[in-house]
Design an enzyme around this catalytic site. Structure first.
Site, PDB file in Angstrom:
ATOM      1  N   LYS A   1      44.965  24.011  41.682  1.00 33.40           N
ATOM      2  CA  LYS A   1      45.704  24.304  42.884  1.00 33.40           C
ATOM      3  C   LYS A   1      46.437  23.573  43.624  1.00 33.40           C
ATOM      4  CE  LYS A   1      42.298  27.984  44.000  1.00 33.40           C
ATOM      5  NZ  LYS A   1      41.370  28.703  44.757  1.00 33.40           N
TER       6      LYS A   1
ATOM      7  N   ASP B   1      44.148  32.567  49.554  1.00 31.22           N
ATOM      8  CA  ASP B   1      42.717  32.425  49.812  1.00 31.22           C
ATOM      9  C   ASP B   1      42.259  32.445  51.370  1.00 31.22           C
ATOM     10  OD1 ASP B   1      41.794  31.999  47.158  1.00 31.22           O
ATOM     11  OD2 ASP B   1      42.430  29.771  47.301  1.00 31.22           O
TER      12      ASP B   1
END
Ligand code: ATR
Length: 284
Positions: A66, A102
């Site tokens: 990420k 997220d």
């Protein structure tokens, strides 16, 4: 021509994103295929470059890439820039843009599935890794009164707190804490409205699969306990929380809602979240 979306990570064999994303594409009869790209770290650059080819719409990014993908993209926007982590890449023309869904997935699950409004809440976040960063920024943006961060490695918690402060969060409202079993943590637990586990403790196939970060005796019955681990659905922490009489929410809705937000970025269509949730539950 069938368009392609994928997920990049390592390892990926336990990921259920391909199942519920494909279910969503099929439900809306979109000619899109969702593929798992299990990738060694040295090959991440090649996978990102391949996205620039005509058939590709973008990808999801999961552990451990990420942060690594950020310099490989053309731009990183919004929360992804502030959090320092990208979980969704969208291609427009040949430009690759990084997003973080997220945080939105976490907040939506909290509101829609647990009926909890984080505004003015006292929250304790266990962990200070990538997932904790998204959760902490989400809570700060949602107006939590105080956010405590407790991590096994204290310097990581301090770094997260200082990054939140640099991003404009009031330093009075965000504080690092010693890891579990400390007296100061117990005191914070008593005043917490929300306790969030972002560590991998309790995760199936993980190194601490059978453990809980907290015991029932330390959990106040008035708190909502949120374990973002989604497999198993009843983690050891959620079992302890129920013993304590606390309300609980597991990680599956967050996983699906972050995926639904990614789906909407790729397709411009409203994601069929109920079908995605059902497909995700069935896949576990
Ligand atoms: P993610 O992106 O999923 O958050 P990560 O960045 O590797 O993954 O972070 C994992 C988190 O789980 C960290 O907070 C880690 O604590 P450390 O910073 O001390 O490594 C925490 N963690 C993992 N296993 C743990 C364990 N057995 N006990 C306590 N904390 C643990």
């Amino acid at each position: 021509m069938t368009a392609i979306v994928g997920i990049i990570g390592f390892p990926l064999k336990h990921s259920i994103s391909p199942v519920f994303q494909q279910a969503a594409f099929d439900h809306l009869r979109l000619d899109i295929r969702y593929v798992a790209w299990e990738t060694e770290p040295r090959d991440v650059g090649n996978v990102v470059e391949r996205l620039r080819q005509p058939d590709y719409l973008g990808m999801n990014v999961t552990v451990p890439f990420k942060e690594v993908v950020i310099p490989l993209l053309d731009e990183v926007v919004g929360l992804a820039r502030r959090i320092g982590a990208v979980n969704t890449v969208v291609k427009r023309g040949s430009r690759l843009t990084g997003y973080n869904t997220d945080a939105a997935g976490f907040t939506r699950a909290l509101r829609d599935q647990a009926g909890f409004d984080p505004k003015q809440a006292v929250a304790l976040v266990l962990g200070a890794g990538g997932a904790a960063r998204a959760v902490a920024f989400a809570l700060a943006d949602a107006g939590a009164r105080t956010i405590y961060i407790a991590n096994r490695t204290p310097t990581r918690a301090e770094t997260l707190v200082s990054d939140l402060c640099s991003a404009g969060v009031d330093p009075v409202s965000i504080l690092p804490l010693p890891w579990t079993s400390s007296r100061s943590l117990r005191a914070v637990l008593r005043e917490s409205d929300l306790i969030v586990n972002t560590t991998s403790i309790g995760m199936k196939h993980g190194p601490a699969e059978a453990q809980s970060p907290l015991e029932a005796g330390d959990i106040p019955s008035r708190a909502l306990v949120y374990d973002i681990v989604y497999n198993p659905s009843k983690t050891p922490l959620l079992v302890e929380a129920r013993k304590a009489g606390a309300r609980t929410i597991g990680g599956l809705p967050m996983l699906v809602y972050q995926g639904a937000a990614a789906f909407e970025l790729w397709t411009g269509r409203e994601a069929p979240v109920d079908g995605m949730l059902a497909a995700a539950k069935a896949a576990l």
